[in-house]
Design an enzyme around this catalytic site. Structure first.
Site, PDB file in Angstrom:
ATOM      1  N   ASN A 100      75.506  -9.692 -70.454  1.00 17.73           N
ATOM      2  CA  ASN A 100      76.878  -9.789 -69.926  1.00 17.73           C
ATOM      3  C   ASN A 100      77.268 -11.246 -69.636  1.00 17.73           C
ATOM      4  O   ASN A 100      78.013 -11.534 -68.694  1.00 17.73           O
ATOM      5  CB  ASN A 100      77.059  -8.914 -68.673  1.00 17.73           C
ATOM      6  CG  ASN A 100      78.520  -8.701 -68.259  1.00 17.73           C
ATOM      7  OD1 ASN A 100      78.811  -8.482 -67.090  1.00 17.73           O
ATOM      8  ND2 ASN A 100      79.443  -8.761 -69.194  1.00 17.73           N
ATOM      9  N   CYS A 125      76.900  -5.622 -73.478  1.00 21.88           N
ATOM     10  CA  CYS A 125      75.855  -6.308 -74.257  1.00 21.88           C
ATOM     11  C   CYS A 125      74.594  -6.359 -73.392  1.00 21.88           C
ATOM     12  O   CYS A 125      74.478  -5.603 -72.427  1.00 21.88           O
ATOM     13  CB  CYS A 125      76.307  -7.695 -74.720  1.00 21.88           C
ATOM     14  SG  CYS A 125      76.656  -8.873 -73.407  1.00 21.88           S
ATOM     15  N   ASP A 181      73.391 -11.609 -81.538  1.00 19.98           N
ATOM     16  CA  ASP A 181      73.217 -12.250 -80.236  1.00 19.98           C
ATOM     17  C   ASP A 181      73.209 -13.769 -80.444  1.00 19.98           C
ATOM     18  O   ASP A 181      72.333 -14.293 -81.119  1.00 19.98           O
ATOM     19  CB  ASP A 181      71.885 -11.781 -79.646  1.00 19.98           C
ATOM     20  CG  ASP A 181      71.659 -12.330 -78.256  1.00 19.98           C
ATOM     21  OD1 ASP A 181      72.418 -13.223 -77.830  1.00 19.98           O
ATOM     22  OD2 ASP A 181      70.717 -11.858 -77.595  1.00 19.98           O
ATOM     23  N   CYS A 199      77.303 -13.609 -72.757  1.00 16.45           N
ATOM     24  CA  CYS A 199      77.756 -14.199 -74.029  1.00 16.45           C
ATOM     25  C   CYS A 199      78.787 -13.325 -74.746  1.00 16.45           C
ATOM     26  O   CYS A 199      79.957 -13.680 -74.833  1.00 16.45           O
ATOM     27  CB  CYS A 199      76.566 -14.441 -74.969  1.00 16.45           C
ATOM     28  SG  CYS A 199      75.413 -15.690 -74.382  1.00 16.45           S
ATOM     29  N   ARG A 200      78.353 -12.181 -75.274  1.00 19.17           N
ATOM     30  CA  ARG A 200      79.226 -11.380 -76.135  1.00 19.17           C
ATOM     31  C   ARG A 200      80.219 -10.516 -75.371  1.00 19.17           C
ATOM     32  O   ARG A 200      81.432 -10.541 -75.669  1.00 19.17           O
ATOM     33  CB  ARG A 200      78.370 -10.486 -77.065  1.00 19.17           C
ATOM     34  CG  ARG A 200      77.586 -11.276 -78.103  1.00 19.17           C
ATOM     35  CD  ARG A 200      76.507 -10.430 -78.745  1.00 19.17           C
ATOM     36  NE  ARG A 200      75.465 -10.053 -77.771  1.00 19.17           N
ATOM     37  CZ  ARG A 200      74.423  -9.293 -78.047  1.00 19.17           C
ATOM     38  NH1 ARG A 200      74.286  -8.772 -79.254  1.00 19.17           N
ATOM     39  NH2 ARG A 200      73.532  -9.036 -77.109  1.00 19.17           N
ATOM     40  N   SER A 201      79.751  -9.712 -74.408  1.00 21.87           N
ATOM     41  CA  SER A 201      80.697  -8.777 -73.775  1.00 21.87           C
ATOM     42  C   SER A 201      81.767  -9.456 -72.917  1.00 21.87           C
ATOM     43  O   SER A 201      82.893  -8.957 -72.870  1.00 21.87           O
ATOM     44  CB  SER A 201      79.964  -7.651 -73.014  1.00 21.87           C
ATOM     45  OG  SER A 201      79.160  -8.157 -71.991  1.00 21.87           O
TER      46      SER A 201
HETATM   47  P1  4NP Z   1      74.531 -11.422 -74.327  1.00 22.21           P
HETATM   48  O1  4NP Z   1      73.499 -12.586 -74.719  1.00 22.21           O
HETATM   49  O2  4NP Z   1      73.736 -10.142 -74.346  1.00 22.21           O
HETATM   50  O3  4NP Z   1      75.534 -11.497 -75.427  1.00 22.21           O
HETATM   51  O4  4NP Z   1      75.079 -11.773 -72.972  1.00 22.21           O
HETATM   52  C1  4NP Z   1      72.277 -12.774 -74.074  1.00 22.21           C
HETATM   53  C2  4NP Z   1      72.235 -13.446 -72.887  1.00 22.21           C
HETATM   54  C3  4NP Z   1      71.017 -13.669 -72.246  1.00 22.21           C
HETATM   55  C4  4NP Z   1      69.862 -13.169 -72.812  1.00 22.21           C
HETATM   56  C5  4NP Z   1      69.910 -12.493 -74.006  1.00 22.21           C
HETATM   57  C6  4NP Z   1      71.118 -12.284 -74.629  1.00 22.21           C
HETATM   58  N1  4NP Z   1      68.620 -13.419 -72.170  1.00 22.21           N
HETATM   59  O5  4NP Z   1      67.588 -12.990 -72.714  1.00 22.21           O
HETATM   60  O6  4NP Z   1      68.589 -14.010 -71.095  1.00 22.21           O
END
Ligand code: 4NP
Length: 158
Positions: free
Chosen positions: A12, A9, A125, A14-16
């Site tokens: 790294n 993602c 997201d 939240c989702r992955s």
């Molecule tokens: P992820 O979520 O891609 O599922 O880990 C996010 C975590 C942090 C950010 C964006 C999405 N950020 O912009 O910091």
């Protein structure tokens, strides 16, 4: 042959990491020989633990992802892994841009295409939303990982 799967993602956190925890849990429960890891396309959260909301959501489903640490996707991941599942179309573009040849590109798949072939749907997201967003992500990834774990089981049988 053992299977090596990478979940990707943006951050790294939240989702992955959720996808990694869910798939590893299913693989262990089936007793399969497969490896699961996750990475982010960005360098925003390197070495960070997963977002608290992902940790709590996973825990509510009996999965511990608290010990995972974020890392950035690197080109060598194309060699280390058999399949790379990305969460959304932006991750897809970022990973594909790093591919060197068709063999690399063929490893990259939008994860929800395992449920809805060719739909190119994104796992939303959940970072800027509430708890419900994380539960929604869990449900999507849980269904996708059921399909992935069954596919690995079948491949390892053959
Ligand atoms: P992820 O979520 O891609 O599922 O880990 C996010 C975590 C942090 C950010 C964006 C999405 N950020 O912009 O910091």
């Amino acid at each position: 042959m053992s299977k090596k799967i990478l979940m990707v993602c943006l951050g790294n956190i939240c989702r992955s990491p959720l996808a990694e925890g869910i798939l590893r849990d299913k693989i262990e429960k089936k007793g399969l020989k497969a490896e699961v890891d996750s990475a982010g396309t960005s360098n925003y959260h390197i070495d960070a633990t997963p977002d608290k909301r992902s940790v709590l959501n996973a825990r509510s489903h009996g999965i511990d992802i608290s010990k995972l640490r974020a890392r950035q996707f690197i080109r060598e991941d194309f060699e280390r892994f058999d399949r790379i599942y990305v969460m959304d179309s932006s991750n897809y573009g970022d990973v594909i841009r790093m591919a060197r040849h068709d063999a690399d590109r063929e490893k990259v798949h939008m994860i929800l295409n395992v449920l809805y072939p060719d739909s190119n749907m994104s796992v939303p997201d959940p970072y800027y939303g509430g708890e419900q967003g994380f539960e929604n992500v869990f449900m999507l990834l849980n269904d996708a990982c059921d399909t992935i774990a069954s596919a690995i089981e079948n491949e390892l049988k053959n």
